[in-house]
Design an enzyme around this catalytic site. Structure first.
Site, PDB file in Angstrom:
ATOM      1  N   THR A  40       0.842  -1.206   0.000  1.00 32.25           N
ATOM      2  CA  THR A  40       0.000   0.000   0.000  1.00 32.25           C
ATOM      3  C   THR A  40       0.868   1.244   0.000  1.00 32.25           C
ATOM      4  N   CYS A  41       1.873   1.249   0.875  1.00 32.45           N
ATOM      5  CA  CYS A  41       2.677   2.452   1.095  1.00 32.45           C
ATOM      6  C   CYS A  41       3.277   2.994  -0.208  1.00 32.45           C
ATOM      7  N   THR A 143       0.299  -8.840   5.416  1.00 33.01           N
ATOM      8  CA  THR A 143      -0.640  -8.623   4.309  1.00 33.01           C
ATOM      9  C   THR A 143      -1.387  -7.296   4.390  1.00 33.01           C
ATOM     10  N   GLY A 182      -9.846  12.543   9.132  1.00 32.70           N
ATOM     11  CA  GLY A 182      -8.606  11.956   9.638  1.00 32.70           C
ATOM     12  C   GLY A 182      -7.454  12.249   8.686  1.00 32.70           C
ATOM     13  N   ILE A 184      -6.028  10.620   6.005  1.00 30.92           N
ATOM     14  CA  ILE A 184      -6.193  10.520   4.549  1.00 30.92           C
ATOM     15  C   ILE A 184      -7.056  11.660   4.033  1.00 30.92           C
ATOM     16  N   LEU A 186      -7.614  14.644   5.223  1.00 33.06           N
ATOM     17  CA  LEU A 186      -7.014  15.983   5.255  1.00 33.06           C
ATOM     18  C   LEU A 186      -5.839  16.101   4.295  1.00 33.06           C
ATOM     19  N   HIS A 322       6.204   3.238   9.200  1.00 37.37           N
ATOM     20  CA  HIS A 322       7.415   3.076  10.015  1.00 37.37           C
ATOM     21  C   HIS A 322       7.181   2.120  11.176  1.00 37.37           C
ATOM     22  N   HIS A 445      21.121  28.155  14.072  1.00 40.28           N
ATOM     23  CA  HIS A 445      20.280  29.331  13.837  1.00 40.28           C
ATOM     24  C   HIS A 445      20.528  29.852  12.426  1.00 40.28           C
TER      25      HIS A 445
HETATM   26  P1  FAD Z   1       0.858  -3.058   3.120  1.00 44.51           P
HETATM   27  O1  FAD Z   1       1.706  -1.925   2.744  1.00 44.51           O
HETATM   28  O2  FAD Z   1      -0.619  -2.896   3.004  1.00 44.51           O
HETATM   29  O3  FAD Z   1       1.330  -4.289   2.220  1.00 44.51           O
HETATM   30  C1  FAD Z   1       0.672  -5.515   2.240  1.00 44.51           C
HETATM   31  C2  FAD Z   1       0.991  -6.247   0.952  1.00 44.51           C
HETATM   32  O4  FAD Z   1       0.560  -7.600   1.071  1.00 44.51           O
HETATM   33  C3  FAD Z   1       0.261  -5.699  -0.280  1.00 44.51           C
HETATM   34  O5  FAD Z   1       1.166  -5.448  -1.312  1.00 44.51           O
HETATM   35  C4  FAD Z   1      -0.708  -6.817  -0.675  1.00 44.51           C
HETATM   36  O6  FAD Z   1      -0.908  -6.907  -2.068  1.00 44.51           O
HETATM   37  C5  FAD Z   1       0.033  -8.038  -0.169  1.00 44.51           C
HETATM   38  N1  FAD Z   1      -0.830  -9.198   0.097  1.00 44.51           N
HETATM   39  C6  FAD Z   1      -1.966  -9.238   0.814  1.00 44.51           C
HETATM   40  N2  FAD Z   1      -2.433 -10.496   0.907  1.00 44.51           N
HETATM   41  C7  FAD Z   1      -1.553 -11.276   0.207  1.00 44.51           C
HETATM   42  C8  FAD Z   1      -1.470 -12.661  -0.042  1.00 44.51           C
HETATM   43  N3  FAD Z   1      -2.354 -13.537   0.461  1.00 44.51           N
HETATM   44  N4  FAD Z   1      -0.443 -13.112  -0.807  1.00 44.51           N
HETATM   45  C9  FAD Z   1       0.492 -12.240  -1.304  1.00 44.51           C
HETATM   46  N5  FAD Z   1       0.468 -10.930  -1.074  1.00 44.51           N
HETATM   47  C10 FAD Z   1      -0.534 -10.458  -0.311  1.00 44.51           C
HETATM   48  N6  FAD Z   1       1.807   5.578   6.629  1.00 44.51           N
HETATM   49  C11 FAD Z   1       2.829   6.354   7.038  1.00 44.51           C
HETATM   50  O7  FAD Z   1       3.564   5.965   7.956  1.00 44.51           O
HETATM   51  N7  FAD Z   1       3.104   7.559   6.436  1.00 44.51           N
HETATM   52  C12 FAD Z   1       2.334   8.034   5.434  1.00 44.51           C
HETATM   53  O8  FAD Z   1       2.602   9.123   4.923  1.00 44.51           O
HETATM   54  C13 FAD Z   1       1.233   7.254   4.995  1.00 44.51           C
HETATM   55  N8  FAD Z   1       0.454   7.695   3.988  1.00 44.51           N
HETATM   56  C14 FAD Z   1      -0.579   6.907   3.559  1.00 44.51           C
HETATM   57  C15 FAD Z   1      -1.404   7.405   2.548  1.00 44.51           C
HETATM   58  C16 FAD Z   1      -2.470   6.655   2.101  1.00 44.51           C
HETATM   59  C17 FAD Z   1      -3.344   7.187   1.002  1.00 44.51           C
HETATM   60  C18 FAD Z   1      -2.709   5.361   2.665  1.00 44.51           C
HETATM   61  C19 FAD Z   1      -3.837   4.504   2.159  1.00 44.51           C
HETATM   62  C20 FAD Z   1      -1.911   4.862   3.670  1.00 44.51           C
HETATM   63  C21 FAD Z   1      -0.839   5.644   4.138  1.00 44.51           C
HETATM   64  N9  FAD Z   1      -0.017   5.214   5.183  1.00 44.51           N
HETATM   65  C22 FAD Z   1       1.006   6.002   5.616  1.00 44.51           C
HETATM   66  C23 FAD Z   1      -0.224   3.904   5.838  1.00 44.51           C
HETATM   67  C24 FAD Z   1       0.776   2.872   5.265  1.00 44.51           C
HETATM   68  O9  FAD Z   1       0.602   2.781   3.882  1.00 44.51           O
HETATM   69  C25 FAD Z   1       0.558   1.518   5.918  1.00 44.51           C
HETATM   70  O10 FAD Z   1       0.606   1.649   7.325  1.00 44.51           O
HETATM   71  C26 FAD Z   1       1.634   0.535   5.484  1.00 44.51           C
HETATM   72  O11 FAD Z   1       1.627   0.370   4.090  1.00 44.51           O
HETATM   73  C27 FAD Z   1       1.431  -0.823   6.153  1.00 44.51           C
HETATM   74  O12 FAD Z   1       2.440  -1.691   5.725  1.00 44.51           O
HETATM   75  P2  FAD Z   1       2.232  -3.257   5.708  1.00 44.51           P
HETATM   76  O13 FAD Z   1       3.537  -3.821   5.266  1.00 44.51           O
HETATM   77  O14 FAD Z   1       1.657  -3.723   6.990  1.00 44.51           O
HETATM   78  O15 FAD Z   1       1.114  -3.562   4.608  1.00 44.51           O
HETATM   79  P1  NAD Z   2      -8.289   7.826  10.307  1.00 46.58           P
HETATM   80  O1  NAD Z   2      -8.608   6.864  11.376  1.00 46.58           O
HETATM   81  O2  NAD Z   2      -7.079   8.658  10.389  1.00 46.58           O
HETATM   82  O3  NAD Z   2      -9.500   8.856  10.149  1.00 46.58           O
HETATM   83  C1  NAD Z   2     -10.811   8.458   9.936  1.00 46.58           C
HETATM   84  C2  NAD Z   2     -11.715   9.574  10.395  1.00 46.58           C
HETATM   85  O4  NAD Z   2     -13.033   9.266   9.975  1.00 46.58           O
HETATM   86  C3  NAD Z   2     -11.754   9.720  11.919  1.00 46.58           C
HETATM   87  O5  NAD Z   2     -11.539  11.064  12.246  1.00 46.58           O
HETATM   88  C4  NAD Z   2     -13.142   9.243  12.295  1.00 46.58           C
HETATM   89  O6  NAD Z   2     -13.665   9.899  13.418  1.00 46.58           O
HETATM   90  C5  NAD Z   2     -13.925   9.569  11.033  1.00 46.58           C
HETATM   91  N1  NAD Z   2     -15.120   8.752  10.824  1.00 46.58           N
HETATM   92  C6  NAD Z   2     -15.268   7.430  11.025  1.00 46.58           C
HETATM   93  N2  NAD Z   2     -16.527   7.044  10.689  1.00 46.58           N
HETATM   94  C7  NAD Z   2     -17.166   8.164  10.244  1.00 46.58           C
HETATM   95  C8  NAD Z   2     -18.462   8.422   9.736  1.00 46.58           C
HETATM   96  N3  NAD Z   2     -19.384   7.446   9.615  1.00 46.58           N
HETATM   97  N4  NAD Z   2     -18.781   9.686   9.374  1.00 46.58           N
HETATM   98  C9  NAD Z   2     -17.851  10.692   9.489  1.00 46.58           C
HETATM   99  N5  NAD Z   2     -16.604  10.489   9.952  1.00 46.58           N
HETATM  100  C10 NAD Z   2     -16.267   9.245  10.321  1.00 46.58           C
HETATM  101  O7  NAD Z   2      -8.361   6.962   8.963  1.00 46.58           O
HETATM  102  P2  NAD Z   2      -7.936   7.345   7.476  1.00 46.58           P
HETATM  103  O8  NAD Z   2      -7.783   8.805   7.336  1.00 46.58           O
HETATM  104  O9  NAD Z   2      -8.900   6.621   6.606  1.00 46.58           O
HETATM  105  O10 NAD Z   2      -6.525   6.654   7.365  1.00 46.58           O
HETATM  106  C11 NAD Z   2      -6.403   5.230   7.514  1.00 46.58           C
HETATM  107  C12 NAD Z   2      -5.076   4.843   8.082  1.00 46.58           C
HETATM  108  O11 NAD Z   2      -4.036   5.139   7.180  1.00 46.58           O
HETATM  109  C13 NAD Z   2      -4.803   5.571   9.378  1.00 46.58           C
HETATM  110  O12 NAD Z   2      -4.670   4.604  10.401  1.00 46.58           O
HETATM  111  C14 NAD Z   2      -3.521   6.273   9.173  1.00 46.58           C
HETATM  112  O13 NAD Z   2      -2.621   6.005  10.219  1.00 46.58           O
HETATM  113  C15 NAD Z   2      -2.952   5.732   7.865  1.00 46.58           C
HETATM  114  N6  NAD Z   2      -2.442   6.891   7.110  1.00 46.58           N
HETATM  115  C16 NAD Z   2      -1.358   7.538   7.611  1.00 46.58           C
HETATM  116  C17 NAD Z   2      -0.887   8.660   6.975  1.00 46.58           C
HETATM  117  C18 NAD Z   2       0.295   9.365   7.541  1.00 46.58           C
HETATM  118  O14 NAD Z   2       0.985   8.791   8.387  1.00 46.58           O
HETATM  119  N7  NAD Z   2       0.593  10.585   7.124  1.00 46.58           N
HETATM  120  C19 NAD Z   2      -1.493   9.139   5.833  1.00 46.58           C
HETATM  121  C20 NAD Z   2      -2.614   8.479   5.372  1.00 46.58           C
HETATM  122  C21 NAD Z   2      -3.069   7.344   6.019  1.00 46.58           C
END
Ligand code: FAD
Ligand code: NAD
Length: 467
Positions: A40-41, A143, A182, A184, A186, A322, A445
């Site tokens: 996903t990341c 996963t 949350g 995503i 913002l 991280h 500074h």
């Molecule tokens: P993932 O990154 O989700 O990877 C799981 C992998 O497993 C996938 O590639 C999937 O295809 C694979 N998989 C699943 N099931 C199987 C299977 N059965 N066989 C083979 N492969 C499989 N986090 C931050 O720290 N900073 C950020 O700035 C940030 N921005 C984000 C922005 C968005 C839009 C989103 C959606 C998330 C963001 N996150 C951010 C969250 C971050 O992406 C996740 O916390 C992170 O990717 C989790 O890592 P993971 O390795 O657990 O899983």
């Molecule tokens: P989030 O948990 O950050 O925010 C979801 C928001 O939706 C919350 O404020 C919650 O109160 C609100 N909500 C829930 N149900 C609702 C409803 N029915 N109506 C209105 N509001 C509702 O989740 P996200 O923004 O979807 O992000 C998902 C995950 O991805 C988070 O756990 C986050 O850590 C990770 N992520 C991290 C980063 C980063 O580190 N910069 C960036 C993007 C995503």
């Protein structure tokens, strides 16, 4: 094929675990269902969202702040197709980097869906449905997660979308209605607001980024409102329907009034749930938690099945890249017989809006609830010489320290480059520094980091120099 470790999933948890296993001399394979590595990341999360945040920030600055620096531009415009193309190039550069790292560390990559036949046998089902069996001593499940849905809203991926589609739109929305204030919501809301979209945020709780220190949400809402974003806090979404190119989102105010907003896109960003589909957990007797569908692990991140571990978004804790990376390293070292440690209280959280928001340790609300006696020190960026020079005057650094010992218990900041600045607070807290320790540390500074020192000075007897 016989391995010491098979990692299922190649996100930041999985690929880091695989590299650390290989570094420790373990014969390692990684299985990924998609054709690109990075999870996903790298593919649809951290990296593409930051690429679009950077592009949109350049545009916003060119349109609004360049003139204050004496730079005039004619015919400024947006080539949105190019912006998306560049984002895709950034993603490809990163995902191919992971392929390179797998080769360099002699990790076998198997493309396909990994599924348990038993605890030592993983079946890989490729896209053409052919299968291959791999045997192993240990398995690391990494996963990840997928977007949560609301039971009463059908995500059609065209007009009612998740973050994945929001990263590959063909046009800048005219009016983007966001469900969820949350991280995503913002971050992606900022991207489109900067590019000229009207952005409305409907949030269930009474503040945005509700899990962070309340002071941060309040300040961020003020700044994002200046950008034109509008907020409906404490409002409960009841439905969303599509008619042609129009989405109607209905919701109830805190007083129970029925409201609706019409937009051309609705982004549902209400959290993510663990992803375990197709893993065949039932074949090894593992079940998932009812809420959030997470896999249960012990303090070594081992499941109830010996030799089967799980890390990252698929287990408890913050869903952050991280955190997943730290757990990947941790499990590899556990398998190799070492005694690693993760301090979960010191995993920082960051929101990449502008100004950025970053936080580590306890919030003020948590300290009050625990009954801990604490003192605070704050420093506003408008009093920072560096921030004046760049014109980034919004935000502050707030330090919470133990009233008796002066140990730093939490640092919460919103301001320019807060995402990078929080590292100083994490390091200080990892070494259990007092606020005074930071005040006695030289800070170059002019830098934004001086605000951290000033906040620590403010916490240690109101000694800030520049306020
Ligand atoms: P993932 O990154 O989700 O990877 C799981 C992998 O497993 C996938 O590639 C999937 O295809 C694979 N998989 C699943 N099931 C199987 C299977 N059965 N066989 C083979 N492969 C499989 N986090 C931050 O720290 N900073 C950020 O700035 C940030 N921005 C984000 C922005 C968005 C839009 C989103 C959606 C998330 C963001 N996150 C951010 C969250 C971050 O992406 C996740 O916390 C992170 O990717 C989790 O890592 P993971 O390795 O657990 O899983
Ligand atoms: P989030 O948990 O950050 O925010 C979801 C928001 O939706 C919350 O404020 C919650 O109160 C609100 N909500 C829930 N149900 C609702 C409803 N029915 N109506 C209105 N509001 C509702 O989740 P996200 O923004 O979807 O992000 C998902 C995950 O991805 C988070 O756990 C986050 O850590 C990770 N992520 C991290 C980063 C980063 O580190 N910069 C960036 C993007 C995503």
């Amino acid at each position: 094929m016989q391995y010491d470790v098979i990692v299922i999933g190649s996100g930041p948890g999985g690929y880091v675990a695989a590299i650390r296993c290989a570094q420790l001399g373990l014969k390692t394979a990684i299985i990924e269902k998609y054709s690109t590595l990075g999870g996903t990341c790298l593919n649809v999360g951290c990296i593409p969202s930051k690429a679009l945040l950077d592009s949109s920030e350049h545009y916003h600055n060119a349109a609004h702040t360049f003139k204050t620096h004496g730079i005039n531009l004619d015919n400024l415009g947006i080539d949105f197709g190019q912006m998306i193309k560049r984002k895709e190039e950034v993603v490809t550069a990163n995902t191919s980097g992971i392929t390179y790292l797998m080769k360099k560390n002699k990790i076998d990559v198997h493309q396909g869906i990994g599924s348990f036949k038993d605890k030592n046998t993983i079946v890989v089902t490729k896209d053409d449905k052919s299968t291959q069996e791999l045997t192993t001593k240990n398995v690391i499940i990494a996963t990840g997660s997928k977007p949560s849905a609301l039971p009463f809203i059908k995500i059609d991926k065209q007009r009612i979308i998740t973050s994945t589609e929001a990263l590959t739109l063909k046009e800048v929305p005219k009016h983007l209605v966001l469900i969820g204030g949350g991280v995503i919501g913002l971050e992606l809301g900022s991207v489109y607001a900067r590019l000229g979209a009207k952005v409305s945020v409907i949030e269930f709780m009474d503040g945005i980024i509700p899990t962070m220190d309340k002071s941060l949400g309040k300040e961020l809402q003020k700044v994002l409102s200046k950008l034109g974003m509008e907020f409906y806090l404490g409002h409960k979404v009841t439905g969303a329907t599509v008619q042609g190119e129009e989405v109607t989102v209905t919701f109830d105010s805190p007083k129970g009034e029925k409201k609706e907003l019409k937009g051309d896109y609705c982004l549902v960003a209400v959290g993510r749930i663990a992803y375990t589909d197709g893993l065949g957990l039932e074949n090894i007797g593992l079940t998932v938690e009812e809420r959030g569908r997470k896999i249960t692990v012990d303090e070594h991140l081992e499941t109830s099945v010996k030799g089967v571990y799980a890390i990252g978004d698929v287990i408890k804790g913050a869903m952050l890249a991280h955190k997943a990376e730290d757990e990947g390293t941790f499990v590899a070292e556990i398998i190799a017989g070492q005694k690693p440690h993760i301090n979960y209280n010191l995993i920082p959280g960051v929101v990449y809006t502008w100004p950025e928001v970053a936080s580590v340790g306890f919030t003020e609300e948590q300290l009050k609830e625990k009954g801990t006696k604490y003192k605070t020190g704050s420093f506003p960026f408008k009093a920072s010489g560096r921030a004046r020079a760049s014109g980034d005057l919004d935000g502050f650094v707030k330090v919470l320290a133990d009233a008796a010992t002066d140990e730093i218990l939490g640092v919460h900041m919103i301001g320019p480059r807060a995402a990078d600045m929080i590292a100083e607070a994490v390091l200080a807290m990892e070494y259990r520094a007092s606020a005074e320790d930071v005040t006695r540390t030289s800070h170059a500074h002019p830098t934004y980091t001086e605000a951290m020192r000033e906040a620590c000075l403010a916490a240690t007897g109101n000694r800030a120099i520049h306020i």
